[in-house]
Design a protein around this motif. Structure first.
Motif, short mmCIF file in Angstrom:
data_model
loop_
_atom_site.label_atom_id
_atom_site.label_comp_id
_atom_site.label_asym_id
_atom_site.label_seq_id
_atom_site.Cartn_x
_atom_site.Cartn_y
_atom_site.Cartn_z
N LEU A 26 -17.89 -15.43 6.83
CA LEU A 26 -17.15 -16.51 7.18
C LEU A 26 -16.11 -16.42 6.42
CD1 LEU A 26 -20.63 -18.74 5.42
CD2 LEU A 26 -19.03 -19.07 7.19
N MET A 27 -16.33 -16.04 5.38
CA MET A 27 -14.51 -14.81 4.78
C MET A 27 -14.11 -14.08 5.43
SD MET A 27 -16.56 -12.42 1.18
CE MET A 27 -14.90 -12.39 0.34
N GLU A 28 -14.13 -13.48 6.62
CA GLU A 28 -13.05 -12.42 7.43
C GLU A 28 -12.66 -13.88 8.09
OE1 GLU A 28 -15.83 -10.30 9.72
OE2 GLU A 28 -15.49 -8.93 7.72
N ALA A 29 -13.29 -15.09 8.46
CA ALA A 29 -12.65 -15.65 9.35
C ALA A 29 -11.61 -16.85 8.05
CB ALA A 29 -13.92 -16.86 9.74
N GLY A 30 -11.55 -16.23 7.00
CA GLY A 30 -11.07 -17.55 5.62
C GLY A 30 -11.51 -18.39 5.10
N VAL A 31 -13.26 -18.91 5.40
CA VAL A 31 -13.70 -20.00 5.36
C VAL A 31 -13.81 -19.68 3.10
CG1 VAL A 31 -15.80 -21.31 4.19
CG2 VAL A 31 -14.99 -20.13 6.48
N PRO A 32 -13.19 -19.89 2.29
CA PRO A 32 -13.08 -19.73 0.79
C PRO A 32 -14.76 -19.94 0.13
CG PRO A 32 -12.50 -21.96 1.17
CD PRO A 32 -12.93 -21.80 2.26
N VAL A 33 -15.51 -18.67 0.78
CA VAL A 33 -16.83 -18.21 -0.14
C VAL A 33 -16.80 -17.52 -0.73
CG1 VAL A 33 -18.00 -19.47 1.27
CG2 VAL A 33 -17.13 -17.14 2.10
N ARG A 34 -16.95 -17.19 -2.17
CA ARG A 34 -16.82 -16.05 -2.98
C ARG A 34 -17.80 -15.30 -3.62
NH1 ARG A 34 -14.54 -19.84 -5.34
NH2 ARG A 34 -15.13 -21.59 -7.21
N THR A 35 -17.70 -14.59 -4.16
CA THR A 35 -19.19 -13.94 -5.50
C THR A 35 -19.28 -13.54 -6.37
OG1 THR A 35 -21.30 -12.53 -4.72
CG2 THR A 35 -18.54 -11.87 -3.99
N SER A 36 -20.34 -14.06 -6.89
CA SER A 36 -20.00 -13.68 -8.51
C SER A 36 -21.03 -12.34 -9.31
CB SER A 36 -19.47 -14.50 -9.08
OG SER A 36 -21.34 -15.75 -9.03
N PRO A 37 -20.94 -11.79 -9.50
CA PRO A 37 -21.73 -11.03 -9.53
C PRO A 37 -22.61 -10.90 -11.19
CG PRO A 37 -19.37 -10.01 -10.36
CD PRO A 37 -19.60 -10.85 -10.18
N GLY A 38 -22.85 -10.33 -11.56
CA GLY A 38 -23.83 -10.78 -12.78
C GLY A 38 -25.32 -11.39 -12.60
N ARG A 39 -26.22 -11.98 -14.26
CA ARG A 39 -26.61 -12.68 -14.01
C ARG A 39 -26.07 -14.07 -14.20
NH1 ARG A 39 -31.21 -13.36 -19.07
NH2 ARG A 39 -32.34 -14.73 -18.43
N GLY A 40 -27.17 -14.88 -13.22
CA GLY A 40 -26.23 -16.14 -12.66
C GLY A 40 -25.77 -15.96 -11.85
N GLY A 41 -25.29 -15.23 -11.46
CA GLY A 41 -24.52 -14.76 -10.36
C GLY A 41 -24.60 -15.39 -8.48
N GLY A 42 -24.13 -14.79 -7.92
CA GLY A 42 -24.20 -15.30 -6.61
C GLY A 42 -23.37 -16.02 -5.20
N TRP A 43 -23.17 -16.16 -4.22
CA TRP A 43 -22.38 -17.05 -3.73
C TRP A 43 -21.82 -18.37 -3.78
CZ3 TRP A 43 -19.55 -14.20 -0.16
CH2 TRP A 43 -19.69 -12.72 -0.01
N SER A 44 -20.41 -18.28 -3.97
CA SER A 44 -20.34 -20.10 -3.82
C SER A 44 -19.22 -20.52 -3.05
CB SER A 44 -19.87 -20.83 -5.52
OG SER A 44 -18.55 -19.62 -5.95
N ILE A 45 -18.74 -21.35 -2.86
CA ILE A 45 -17.83 -22.01 -2.34
C ILE A 45 -17.15 -23.48 -2.37
CG2 ILE A 45 -19.12 -24.04 -0.95
CD1 ILE A 45 -16.67 -23.18 1.43
N ASP A 46 -15.54 -23.29 -2.73
CA ASP A 46 -14.59 -23.96 -3.64
C ASP A 46 -14.48 -25.70 -2.06
OD1 ASP A 46 -13.24 -26.37 -4.76
OD2 ASP A 46 -11.32 -24.83 -4.61
N PRO A 47 -15.34 -26.93 -2.58
CA PRO A 47 -15.73 -28.31 -1.68
C PRO A 47 -13.91 -28.05 -1.05
CG PRO A 47 -16.67 -28.53 -4.45
CD PRO A 47 -16.37 -26.81 -3.99
N LYS A 48 -13.70 -27.98 -2.57
CA LYS A 48 -11.79 -29.43 -2.31
C LYS A 48 -11.01 -28.61 -1.15
CE LYS A 48 -11.45 -30.36 -7.11
NZ LYS A 48 -10.07 -30.06 -8.30
N MET A 49 -11.65 -26.86 -1.07
CA MET A 49 -11.18 -26.45 0.35
C MET A 49 -11.73 -26.14 1.41
SD MET A 49 -7.84 -24.90 -1.36
CE MET A 49 -7.69 -23.46 0.06
N THR A 50 -12.50 -27.29 1.44
CA THR A 50 -13.36 -27.00 2.95
C THR A 50 -12.93 -28.68 3.56
OG1 THR A 50 -15.64 -27.36 1.94
CG2 THR A 50 -14.80 -24.86 2.15
N LEU A 51 -13.60 -28.46 4.79
CA LEU A 51 -14.23 -30.37 5.00
C LEU A 51 -15.65 -30.31 5.39
CD1 LEU A 51 -10.95 -30.12 7.40
CD2 LEU A 51 -11.35 -31.70 5.05
#
Length: 248
Positions: free
Chosen positions: A45-70
């Motif tokens: 998904l990242m390589e396809a340009g979908v704005p998913v991102r990961t945050s490290p550490g406790r409470g982290g994980g993968w997320s997406i900006d809903p404003k940047m997707t349909l």
């Protein structure tokens, strides 16, 4: 669930949870696959340009900006066929042709089996004659238009005269299969149209360009009667121009 369906489902799962991140383990349990499979899907998904991102550490994980997707869009067979024809008309020399190609791939992947079959059957019966394409020039023009920055270009006019110009892009104009960059030319201190296939070199700068009204730059030219395509009317409240009559 096949991989294509799972990729779209992953995006929707992240959209539903946003802005809260989800762990790989939670996503793997949700889709009943291994954590390695989820990691691979998220990387795709990242390589396809979908704005998913990961945050490290406790409470982290993968997320997406809903404003940047349909959200998912469901096409009828007729709409899918219309998009197939429209995208086929975007030649490799047209502005944003690369983005149009990836958009077509995403649209095709989101179609249901019956609609996809209809679109693919039509696509198999459409051919075009290749036209010359200068990728570097097209990419520079796209960047300058998107970032609203000054563009330095080398241009050969209809008489074969070469010149270097510093221009402030205002928009694009199309006629008879040709594309023109409409811009304020600092060299000529006036609005000018530059045929993309006559631009031999183009370099975007970091200097912000002054805003120019596209319709005003076209006044007094052969393109003064240009109108916005009806298919784009719903995308912008302001007047944009695409030529419906001749231009030099």
């Amino acid at each position: 669930m096949n991989r294509t369906a799972r990729l779209y489902a992953l995006v929707e799962e992240l959209r539903a949870a946003a802005p809260r991140p989800l762990t790989v383990a939670a996503l793997a349990a949700r889709f009943e696959v291994s954590t390695r499979t989820v990691q691979r899907d998220l990387q795709t998904l990242m390589e396809a340009g979908v704005p998913v991102r990961t945050s490290p550490g406790r409470g982290g994980g993968w997320s997406i900006d809903p404003k940047m997707t349909l959200p998912p869009v469901h096409f009828t067979a007729e709409e899918a066929s219309a998009l197939t024809v429209a995208l086929a008309a975007v030649g490799t020399s047209a502005p944003y042709a690369g983005a149009a190609r990836t958009a077509a791939q995403k649209i095709a992947a989101s179609m249901t089996d019956s609609v996809s079959a209809a679109a693919r059957e039509l696509a198999a019966r459409i051919v075009t004659l290749p036209s010359p394409s200068n990728y570097e020039v097209r990419a520079a023009v796209e960047q300058a238009l998107t970032t609203r920055t000054v563009l330095r270009l080398s241009y050969v006019d209809a008489a074969g005269r070469e010149s270097d110009r510093l221009v402030e892009p205002a928009g694009l104009l199309a006629t008879d299969g040709r594309w023109y960059l409409i811009a304020w030319c600092r060299t000529r201190r006036a609005g000018r149209g530059f045929r993309l296939d006559r631009i031999t070199a183009a370099t975007p700068s970091s200097e912000q360009a002054q805003p120019h009204d596209l319709a005003e730059l076209l006044l007094g030219s052969a393109a003064a009667s240009a109108v916005q395509p009806t298919t784009l009317a719903s995308l912008t409240p302001r007047r944009a121009c695409s030529l419906s009559s001749g231009f030099g």
